[in-house]
Design an enzyme around this catalytic site. Structure first.
Site, short mmCIF file in Angstrom:
data_model
loop_
_atom_site.label_atom_id
_atom_site.label_comp_id
_atom_site.label_asym_id
_atom_site.label_seq_id
_atom_site.Cartn_x
_atom_site.Cartn_y
_atom_site.Cartn_z
N ARG A 26 0.95 -1.65 -0.32
CA ARG A 26 0.45 0.00 0.40
C ARG A 26 0.58 1.27 0.21
NH1 ARG A 26 -5.34 -0.75 4.44
NH2 ARG A 26 -3.47 -0.14 5.40
N ARG A 80 2.66 4.29 4.39
CA ARG A 80 2.31 4.57 6.36
C ARG A 80 3.25 4.34 6.81
NH1 ARG A 80 -4.08 3.19 6.35
NH2 ARG A 80 -3.08 3.11 8.34
#
Ligand code: AMP
Length: 249
Positions: free
Chosen positions: A160, A193
């Site tokens: 991601r 992240r």
């Protein structure tokens, strides 16, 4: 087709008001989304919002919004502890998360309905949610649980990426940007992240495994649990999600 909206009352808490840009849906759905990080809850949430008009209330988004909007100011002591736990992939304490949701109880009585994502994560949070809902005269229609094999979840989480500027989400294999490392929408830098890094992923999955069963059992006993197999592509998973929600009507 409803849009996500800015959700300011949720993201910023008491004092902030939402712009009502969407028409009020014919029915205010009151839903909880359950499932491990990376199972695709966020994507399903977007699709549920678009179709059913409920407001997407993610507790993780509240923490990320707070972190992004510090503008050089120190966070409150409770928020500093919460953000440090989040960075490591650990759960924030029940007290802090429950307090944050309690402060935003009006979002749970909103005429647009709600789709809670990432809350409750522990049995104490599930009890607290019932109490908060009672307080605003509201109750749940269902808790929708998404499940998938762990290997697939790790692959989804570790690939991601998110745009540092506009927050658009990508995946290195399943949804790559046209120019590697750059956002298609605004040209911003794509980053991973902190809590999608391998060590934090392991911690998050362990935290989920340690707390999920009592929550699932709680909603199963109340007859509210709906289970969705989420390994397929997002549209195929949504076909199941849509049908599970429509059957509640
Ligand atoms: P999420 O986007 O839902 O994966 O949440 C990101 C992070 O925020 C989690 O890894 C936790 O550190 C924190 N968090 C969000 N919701 C909760 C919750 N209900 N209970 C405890 N921690 C939470």
């Amino acid at each position: 087709m409803y849009s996500l909206g800015k959700r300011l009352a949720w993201l910023e808490g008491p004092g902030a008001t939402c712009e009502k840009t969407n028409p009020v849906p014919p029915r205010a759905w009151h839903l909880v989304l359950l499932g491990p990080p990376g199972v695709g809850k966020g994507t399903q949430a977007e699709k549920i919002v678009a179709e059913f008009g409920a407001c997407h209330l993610s507790t993780g988004d509240v923490f990320r919004h707070a972190a992004r909007n510090l503008n050089g100011k120190a966070p409150s002591p409770a928020m500093a502890i919460a953000l440090a736990a989040m960075k490591r992939g650990e759960l924030v304490s029940d007290n802090t998360v429950v307090e944050l949701v309690r402060e935003r109880a009006s979002c749970l009585a909103c005429q647009y309905g709600f789709l809670l994502d990432g809350f409750p994560r522990t049995i104490d949070q599930a009890h607290a949610l019932d109490d908060i809902l009672r307080g605003v005269g509201s109750k749940l229609d269902a808790a929708v649980n998404f499940f998938a094999p762990e290997a697939l979840i790790i692959e989804r989480l570790s690939g991601r990426r998110v745009c540092k500027q506009c927050r658009t989400g990508y995946h290195v294999a399943n949804k790559p940007s046209r120019v590697p490392g750059r956002c298609d929408a605004c040209g911003g830098e794509l980053i991973q992240r902190d809590d999608d890094k391998p060590e934090a992923i392991r911690t998050r999955l362990q935290a989920y495994a340690a707390t999920c069963n009592p929550v699932l059992e709680y909603y199963r006993k109340k007859g509210l649990l709906r289970e969705i197999e989420a390994s397929g592509d997002p549209d195929a998973v949504f076909a199941q999600t849509r049908s599970a929600i429509q059957k509640l009507a």
